[in-house]
Design a protein around this motif. Structure first.
Motif, PDB file in Angstrom:
ATOM      1  N   ASP A 249       0.820  -1.220   0.000  1.00  0.00           N
ATOM      2  CA  ASP A 249       0.000   0.000   0.000  1.00  0.00           C
ATOM      3  C   ASP A 249       0.850   1.265   0.000  1.00  0.00           C
ATOM      4  OD1 ASP A 249      -2.580  -0.833  -0.230  1.00  0.00           O
ATOM      5  OD2 ASP A 249      -2.931  -1.024   1.927  1.00  0.00           O
ATOM      6  N   SER A 250       2.034   1.175   0.565  1.00  0.00           N
ATOM      7  CA  SER A 250       2.891   2.373   0.603  1.00  0.00           C
ATOM      8  C   SER A 250       3.633   2.545  -0.717  1.00  0.00           C
ATOM      9  CB  SER A 250       3.881   2.285   1.773  1.00  0.00           C
ATOM     10  OG  SER A 250       4.826   1.261   1.490  1.00  0.00           O
ATOM     11  N   GLY A 251       3.329   1.686  -1.690  1.00  0.00           N
ATOM     12  CA  GLY A 251       3.919   1.823  -3.028  1.00  0.00           C
ATOM     13  C   GLY A 251       5.314   1.228  -3.123  1.00  0.00           C
ATOM     14  N   LYS A 252       5.719   0.461  -2.107  1.00  0.00           N
ATOM     15  CA  LYS A 252       7.074  -0.103  -2.118  1.00  0.00           C
ATOM     16  C   LYS A 252       7.046  -1.581  -2.473  1.00  0.00           C
ATOM     17  CE  LYS A 252       8.521   3.099   1.455  1.00  0.00           C
ATOM     18  NZ  LYS A 252       9.077   3.250   2.792  1.00  0.00           N
ATOM     19  N   ARG A 253       8.208  -2.071  -2.890  1.00  0.00           N
ATOM     20  CA  ARG A 253       8.332  -3.496  -3.193  1.00  0.00           C
ATOM     21  C   ARG A 253       8.634  -4.220  -1.887  1.00  0.00           C
ATOM     22  NH1 ARG A 253      12.336  -6.022  -7.802  1.00  0.00           N
ATOM     23  NH2 ARG A 253      11.195  -7.983  -7.933  1.00  0.00           N
ATOM     24  N   CYS A 254       7.843  -5.261  -1.625  1.00  0.00           N
ATOM     25  CA  CYS A 254       7.903  -5.901  -0.312  1.00  0.00           C
ATOM     26  C   CYS A 254       9.011  -6.959  -0.239  1.00  0.00           C
ATOM     27  CB  CYS A 254       6.554  -6.543  -0.037  1.00  0.00           C
ATOM     28  SG  CYS A 254       6.431  -7.196   1.618  1.00  0.00           S
ATOM     29  N   ILE A 255       9.791  -6.919   0.844  1.00  0.00           N
ATOM     30  CA  ILE A 255      10.839  -7.925   1.060  1.00  0.00           C
ATOM     31  C   ILE A 255      10.497  -8.772   2.280  1.00  0.00           C
ATOM     32  CG2 ILE A 255      13.282  -8.271   1.562  1.00  0.00           C
ATOM     33  CD1 ILE A 255      13.918  -5.967  -0.084  1.00  0.00           C
ATOM     34  N   LEU A 256      10.487 -10.077   2.084  1.00  0.00           N
ATOM     35  CA  LEU A 256      10.197 -11.004   3.184  1.00  0.00           C
ATOM     36  C   LEU A 256      11.466 -11.770   3.536  1.00  0.00           C
ATOM     37  CD1 LEU A 256       7.489 -10.837   1.273  1.00  0.00           C
ATOM     38  CD2 LEU A 256       6.751 -12.760   2.632  1.00  0.00           C
ATOM     39  N   ASP A 257      11.834 -11.768   4.821  1.00  0.00           N
ATOM     40  CA  ASP A 257      12.975 -12.557   5.313  1.00  0.00           C
ATOM     41  C   ASP A 257      12.365 -13.743   6.069  1.00  0.00           C
ATOM     42  OD1 ASP A 257      14.966 -13.660   6.912  1.00  0.00           O
ATOM     43  OD2 ASP A 257      15.816 -11.741   7.534  1.00  0.00           O
ATOM     44  N   ILE A 258      12.292 -14.889   5.417  1.00  0.00           N
ATOM     45  CA  ILE A 258      11.619 -16.042   6.033  1.00  0.00           C
ATOM     46  C   ILE A 258      12.409 -17.325   5.793  1.00  0.00           C
ATOM     47  CG2 ILE A 258       9.331 -15.009   5.850  1.00  0.00           C
ATOM     48  CD1 ILE A 258       8.734 -16.673   3.454  1.00  0.00           C
ATOM     49  N   ASP A 259      12.123 -18.351   6.580  1.00  0.00           N
ATOM     50  CA  ASP A 259      12.884 -19.595   6.441  1.00  0.00           C
ATOM     51  C   ASP A 259      12.378 -20.415   5.234  1.00  0.00           C
ATOM     52  OD1 ASP A 259      10.511 -20.799   7.424  1.00  0.00           O
ATOM     53  OD2 ASP A 259      11.712 -22.446   8.252  1.00  0.00           O
ATOM     54  N   VAL A 260      13.029 -21.540   4.985  1.00  0.00           N
ATOM     55  CA  VAL A 260      12.717 -22.319   3.776  1.00  0.00           C
ATOM     56  C   VAL A 260      11.298 -22.902   3.817  1.00  0.00           C
ATOM     57  CG1 VAL A 260      13.415 -24.301   2.376  1.00  0.00           C
ATOM     58  CG2 VAL A 260      15.144 -22.821   3.356  1.00  0.00           C
ATOM     59  N   GLN A 261      10.841 -23.307   5.010  1.00  0.00           N
ATOM     60  CA  GLN A 261       9.456 -23.814   5.108  1.00  0.00           C
ATOM     61  C   GLN A 261       8.475 -22.712   4.700  1.00  0.00           C
ATOM     62  OE1 GLN A 261       8.731 -25.835   9.101  1.00  0.00           O
ATOM     63  NE2 GLN A 261      10.550 -24.614   9.541  1.00  0.00           N
ATOM     64  N   GLY A 262       8.763 -21.490   5.182  1.00  0.00           N
ATOM     65  CA  GLY A 262       7.907 -20.340   4.844  1.00  0.00           C
ATOM     66  C   GLY A 262       7.950 -20.068   3.348  1.00  0.00           C
ATOM     67  N   ALA A 263       9.144 -20.161   2.775  1.00  0.00           N
ATOM     68  CA  ALA A 263       9.294 -19.914   1.333  1.00  0.00           C
ATOM     69  C   ALA A 263       8.442 -20.915   0.550  1.00  0.00           C
ATOM     70  CB  ALA A 263      10.760 -20.027   0.929  1.00  0.00           C
ATOM     71  N   ARG A 264       8.452 -22.149   1.025  1.00  0.00           N
ATOM     72  CA  ARG A 264       7.655 -23.192   0.371  1.00  0.00           C
ATOM     73  C   ARG A 264       6.155 -22.845   0.435  1.00  0.00           C
ATOM     74  NH1 ARG A 264       9.513 -28.016  -1.341  1.00  0.00           N
ATOM     75  NH2 ARG A 264      11.474 -28.350  -0.282  1.00  0.00           N
ATOM     76  N   SER A 265       5.723 -22.384   1.601  1.00  0.00           N
ATOM     77  CA  SER A 265       4.298 -22.020   1.737  1.00  0.00           C
ATOM     78  C   SER A 265       3.947 -20.849   0.831  1.00  0.00           C
ATOM     79  CB  SER A 265       3.973 -21.622   3.174  1.00  0.00           C
ATOM     80  OG  SER A 265       4.285 -22.648   4.044  1.00  0.00           O
ATOM     81  N   VAL A 266       4.855 -19.872   0.748  1.00  0.00           N
ATOM     82  CA  VAL A 266       4.558 -18.715  -0.109  1.00  0.00           C
ATOM     83  C   VAL A 266       4.513 -19.157  -1.570  1.00  0.00           C
ATOM     84  CG1 VAL A 266       5.326 -16.427  -0.865  1.00  0.00           C
ATOM     85  CG2 VAL A 266       5.511 -17.060   1.536  1.00  0.00           C
ATOM     86  N   ARG A 267       5.422 -20.057  -1.929  1.00  0.00           N
ATOM     87  CA  ARG A 267       5.403 -20.625  -3.296  1.00  0.00           C
ATOM     88  C   ARG A 267       4.032 -21.226  -3.610  1.00  0.00           C
ATOM     89  NH1 ARG A 267       8.111 -19.567  -7.686  1.00  0.00           N
ATOM     90  NH2 ARG A 267      10.305 -20.041  -7.598  1.00  0.00           N
ATOM     91  N   ALA A 268       3.465 -21.894  -2.613  1.00  0.00           N
ATOM     92  CA  ALA A 268       2.182 -22.566  -2.831  1.00  0.00           C
ATOM     93  C   ALA A 268       1.014 -21.580  -2.769  1.00  0.00           C
ATOM     94  CB  ALA A 268       1.988 -23.655  -1.781  1.00  0.00           C
ATOM     95  N   SER A 269       1.284 -20.365  -2.303  1.00  0.00           N
ATOM     96  CA  SER A 269       0.197 -19.384  -2.165  1.00  0.00           C
ATOM     97  C   SER A 269       0.047 -18.611  -3.479  1.00  0.00           C
ATOM     98  CB  SER A 269       0.509 -18.403  -1.030  1.00  0.00           C
ATOM     99  OG  SER A 269       1.388 -17.395  -1.492  1.00  0.00           O
ATOM    100  N   SER A 270      -0.871 -17.650  -3.457  1.00  0.00           N
ATOM    101  CA  SER A 270      -1.095 -16.884  -4.685  1.00  0.00           C
ATOM    102  C   SER A 270      -0.150 -15.693  -4.795  1.00  0.00           C
ATOM    103  CB  SER A 270      -2.540 -16.396  -4.705  1.00  0.00           C
ATOM    104  OG  SER A 270      -2.787 -15.665  -3.532  1.00  0.00           O
ATOM    105  N   LEU A 271       0.717 -15.501  -3.797  1.00  0.00           N
ATOM    106  CA  LEU A 271       1.638 -14.361  -3.869  1.00  0.00           C
ATOM    107  C   LEU A 271       2.723 -14.682  -4.896  1.00  0.00           C
ATOM    108  CD1 LEU A 271       2.039 -11.657  -2.062  1.00  0.00           C
ATOM    109  CD2 LEU A 271       4.077 -12.845  -1.287  1.00  0.00           C
ATOM    110  N   ASP A 272       2.712 -13.952  -5.969  1.00  0.00           N
ATOM    111  CA  ASP A 272       3.651 -14.214  -7.057  1.00  0.00           C
ATOM    112  C   ASP A 272       4.955 -13.472  -6.735  1.00  0.00           C
ATOM    113  OD1 ASP A 272       4.562 -15.055  -9.446  1.00  0.00           O
ATOM    114  OD2 ASP A 272       3.453 -13.596 -10.641  1.00  0.00           O
ATOM    115  N   ALA A 273       5.937 -14.197  -6.200  1.00  0.00           N
ATOM    116  CA  ALA A 273       7.141 -13.534  -5.700  1.00  0.00           C
ATOM    117  C   ALA A 273       8.403 -14.062  -6.393  1.00  0.00           C
ATOM    118  CB  ALA A 273       7.250 -13.753  -4.193  1.00  0.00           C
ATOM    119  N   ILE A 274       9.522 -13.378  -6.131  1.00  0.00           N
ATOM    120  CA  ILE A 274      10.837 -13.855  -6.571  1.00  0.00           C
ATOM    121  C   ILE A 274      11.480 -14.490  -5.335  1.00  0.00           C
ATOM    122  CG2 ILE A 274      13.121 -13.114  -7.375  1.00  0.00           C
ATOM    123  CD1 ILE A 274      11.167 -12.578  -9.503  1.00  0.00           C
ATOM    124  N   PHE A 275      12.035 -15.665  -5.477  1.00  0.00           N
ATOM    125  CA  PHE A 275      12.590 -16.403  -4.335  1.00  0.00           C
ATOM    126  C   PHE A 275      14.115 -16.470  -4.433  1.00  0.00           C
ATOM    127  CE2 PHE A 275       8.692 -18.088  -2.435  1.00  0.00           C
ATOM    128  CZ  PHE A 275       7.779 -17.786  -3.445  1.00  0.00           C
TER     129      PHE A 275
END
Ligand SMILES: Nc1ncnc2c1ncn2[C@@H]1O[C@H](COP(=O)(O)OP(=O)(O)OP(=O)(O)O)[C@@H](O)[C@H]1O
Ligand SMILES: Nc1nc2c(ncn2[C@@H]2O[C@H](COP(=O)(O)O)[C@@H](O)[C@H]2O)c(=O)[nH]1
Length: 423
Positions: A249-275
């Motif tokens: 919402d603030s117009g910035k590109r979001c950075i997530l610092d998360i572990d590999v299990q979290g990365a796997r969950s985000v991969r499976a989610s609808s958030l289209d991210a760069i890993f």
């Protein structure tokens, strides 16, 4: 799916009978919808106040979306009338919903999503999706054992993707992210995670983490407030949907610092991210850095090192990470990170041009064939002289609840003056 109907700014309750009669009339010649409600069913609908309401039929269910702004109080409800049980169901509502609905129109799209266009709102905030029968919602229904609907905000064009950074504890993720934030404070924003671990000496609540009680976090997870969560080194960590929304919402590109299990969950989610996976030059160097940081007890260091071996192994899973960055020399690793991010920041012309039309106010919506919807706009919100038409194209949608729905096309069919040039 039987079909859809659109009602906007419909005063509630008293007009329900009219609304449901209309539904039946509209379906003459088709399978009988049987959505005419008796007075008890109408009373159970439980909406005495005035506001706006739309009803949309999907299979055996009618989804009613209603909202109102009452002085300082505003509310948005979703309820479902189940034709089979002839009862109202109040679903679990996931995702981030609009702040208010003063008036809206609804359209059923083919993929189990309702397109909801807020009236009297600028274009950037007017397009929302309510997923009622999408794959995400179907999965959540199984997990939660309730009816589920999920909100998602529409985004014109393709904004740069969020970035997920993973890697073993002590590899230097935080150090790299801090450098990025310092150099580009207006371009990148950090997704502040929740954790049940105790704060370290210089860590601030709400800045480094939202430090929280396990029971509270577990309840928020059950309520669908988290995009992902994992048990890491004995504590619970998670990314709330809101944490990502605040940054976006603030117009910035979001950075997530998360572990590999979290990365796997985000991969499976609808958030289209760069890993991105950050790896150390050697295991010995990782151990050295973790110990030198001096933030963990010996027992915790041992646990983190054990987990590091597993994470280094898991990172090799095909299709999980887009990029592996070796953090040997900090400066050269940082330069590589910046290059990698820049390569994904090439402007999307539609996203860029949409920035120019965000101030147009929406006053109406009409469905057209082939994923196209006409949006009536006025530059000032009220002046008929500046009224114009935009075409909304929903053929290339990506992402979706519980994050954002991206890839909306918007094309001008008329002119709103300077604000619309370049679409
Ligand atoms: N390239 C590097 N060379 C030497 N030391 C480094 C390098 N990168 C980071 N460090 C140091 O390593 C330590 C761990 O870094 P940092 O805290 O950023 O790791 P992290 O991956 O974020 O860890 P965690 O997952 O536990 O939060 C810090 O003391 C940091 O200064
Ligand atoms: N799955 C998630 N992992 C997270 C999240 N926030 C941080 N982390 C990871 O936890 C470890 C340990 O972090 P520390 O601050 O205790 O050193 C580290 O690998 C982080 O990437 C989260 O929201 N979800």
């Amino acid at each position: 799916m039987i079909g859809f109907l659109v009602f906007s700014n419909m005063p509630c309750f008293k007009k329900c009978a009219v609304m449901f009669d209309l539904l039946e009339i509209d379906h003459q010649g088709e399978e009988a919808p049987e959505y005419v409600l008796n007075s008890l069913e109408l009373a159970a609908c439980d909406s005495e106040s005035t506001g706006c309401r739309t009803a949309t039929i999907v299979g055996n269910k009618m989804y009613v979306v209603e909202g109102s702004e009452d002085g300082s109080k505003s509310w948005i409800n979703v309820k479902i009338f189940d034709k089979l049980t002839r009862s109202w169901v109040f679903p679990t509502v996931l995702g981030i919903k609009p702040v208010q609905l003063k008036g809206h129109s609804t359209l059923l799209l083919k993929n189990g999503q309702l397109l909801i266009v807020k009236m009297d709102s600028t274009l950037d905030g007017c397009i929302w999706f309510l997923e009622v029968d999408s794959p995400f919602v179907k999965e959540q229904k199984k997990i939660l054992g309730t009816e589920v609907v999920a909100w998602s905000k529409g985004v014109i064009g393709n904004a740069p993707k969020p970035i997920v950074i993973s890697g073993p504890s002590g590899v230097g993720k935080g150090t790299l992210i801090n450098k990025l934030m310092k150099e580009f404070p207006s371009r990148y924003g950090f997704s502040v995670s929740h954790t049940t671990r105790a704060p370290r000496e210089k860590e601030l609540d709400g800045v480094h983490y939202h430090f929280t009680e396990r029971s509270i976090m577990e309840k928020d997870i059950r309520d669908g407030k988290f995009l992902e969560f994992a048990s890491v080194h004995g504590n619970l960590y998670g990314t709330s949907i809101e944490a990502v929304e605040v940054v976006t919402d603030s117009g910035k590109r979001c950075i997530l610092d998360i572990d590999v299990q979290g990365a796997r969950s985000v991969r499976a989610s609808s958030l289209d991210a760069i890993f991105i996976f950050v790896t150390p030059p050697s295991f010995e160097e990782l151990e050295k850095r973790l110990r030198a940081r001096g933030t963990e007890t010996e027992e915790q260091v041992q646990k983190r090192l054990r987990n590091a071996r597993a994470e280094l192994d898991e990172a090799k899973s095909p299709g999980l990470f887009n990029h592996i960055l070796v953090n040997d020399d900090l400066e050269s690793c940082y330069e590589n990170l910046k290059k990698l991010l820049a390569s994904d920041e090439t402007a999307d012309p539609l996203y860029q041009s949409s920035v120019k039309i965000l101030k147009a106010h929406v006053s109406g919506m009409e469905s057209k064939a082939d994923h196209r919807t006409l949006i009536h706009c006025s530059a000032s919100g009220t002046n008929a002289a500046t009224h114009s038409l935009l075409m909304l194209d929903t053929s290339s949608l990506k992402g979706g609840a519980p994050g954002r729905t991206r890839g909306l096309g918007v094309y001008a069919l008329g002119s709103l003056g300077d604000g619309l040039n370049g679409i």
